[in-house]
Design an enzyme around this catalytic site. Structure first.
Site, PDB file in Angstrom:
ATOM      1  N   GLU A  59      25.559 -81.619 -23.743  1.00  0.00           N
ATOM      2  CA  GLU A  59      24.810 -80.367 -23.697  1.00  0.00           C
ATOM      3  C   GLU A  59      23.672 -80.607 -22.714  1.00  0.00           C
ATOM      4  O   GLU A  59      23.037 -81.660 -22.733  1.00  0.00           O
ATOM      5  CB  GLU A  59      24.232 -80.007 -25.062  1.00  0.00           C
ATOM      6  CG  GLU A  59      25.291 -79.698 -26.099  1.00  0.00           C
ATOM      7  CD  GLU A  59      24.677 -79.427 -27.455  1.00  0.00           C
ATOM      8  OE1 GLU A  59      24.918 -78.339 -27.985  1.00  0.00           O
ATOM      9  OE2 GLU A  59      23.966 -80.310 -27.979  1.00  0.00           O
ATOM     10  N   GLU A  92      31.755 -80.213 -35.418  1.00  0.00           N
ATOM     11  CA  GLU A  92      31.693 -79.870 -33.996  1.00  0.00           C
ATOM     12  C   GLU A  92      31.243 -81.129 -33.268  1.00  0.00           C
ATOM     13  O   GLU A  92      30.345 -81.831 -33.733  1.00  0.00           O
ATOM     14  CB  GLU A  92      30.699 -78.740 -33.742  1.00  0.00           C
ATOM     15  CG  GLU A  92      30.520 -78.401 -32.282  1.00  0.00           C
ATOM     16  CD  GLU A  92      29.476 -77.307 -32.039  1.00  0.00           C
ATOM     17  OE1 GLU A  92      28.851 -77.359 -30.968  1.00  0.00           O
ATOM     18  OE2 GLU A  92      29.290 -76.428 -32.897  1.00  0.00           O
TER      19      GLU A  92
END
Length: 189
Positions: free
Chosen positions: A76, A71
């Site tokens: 974020e 991933e």
């Protein structure tokens, strides 16, 4: 999810006692292996906001389910008062030595509230002539971190650079709540 010209808005709404956010993905529409990509976005600030404006998952998880096939989180962001000056980039994979999930993060730690203006978050994912795979992350054109394949475990049956040697598709989302972001205080946040 709404669009006006080239601007996409991912709204958050409360339905009953549950919070719902927006999600867009390019699964089976567009994927990429190596290259430069970026997103220009303005992130929300508020308790409970967990935003992943740009992240990637394998188009075909050839090494197995998460995190075996990897991933890639280009950004974020947590909108809490303690985190609003930090954006994080993270790679996730399986540590084959321990059998546990593993990750490496780099932070764009700024003195400014990232929610006050639009910023450009970039990622250069490349494989050099020696076959070494790396990710260089940037904020507004300035690199803030690099993650190279020496920092993750190669898939035992995979090629050099695996699991990050396959095409990945993009996801853009805005999430509310969770262990990291906490719970929202009210709908205005």
């Amino acid at each position: 999810v709404t669009q006006s010209g080239s601007t996409i808005k991912l709204a958050v709404q409360k339905v009953g006692s549950d919070w719902h956010g927006g999600l867009i993905n390019t699964l089976d529409k567009f994927s990429i292996r190596y290259g430069y990509f970026e997103i220009r976005c303005k992130v929300p600030r508020g308790a409970g906001m967990f935003v992943a404006p740009l992240w990637m998952m394998p188009q075909n998880p050839v090494y197995g389910g998460w995190p075996l096939s990897g991933e890639i989180d280009i950004l974020e962001y947590i909108g809490t008062d303690q985190e609003f000056t930090n954006g994080y980039s993270t790679l996730h994979w399986r540590d084959f030595g321990t059998g546990l999930d593993d990750a490496k993060s780099v932070a764009a730690d700024t003195p400014n509230d990232l929610s006050l203006a639009f910023h450009t978050w970039g990622c250069l994912w490349e494989k050099n002539t020696a076959g070494v795979v790396s990710f260089t992350l940037s904020l507004d054109g300035t690199p803030y971190g690099t993650i190279t394949q020496s920092e993750w475990d190669k898939v035992p049956s995979g090629a050099l650079g695996s699991p990050f040697d396959q095409p990945f598709f993009f996801l853009i989302n805005n999430t509310v709540g969770g262990d990291w972001a906490g719970q929202p205080v009210d709908a205005d946040n």
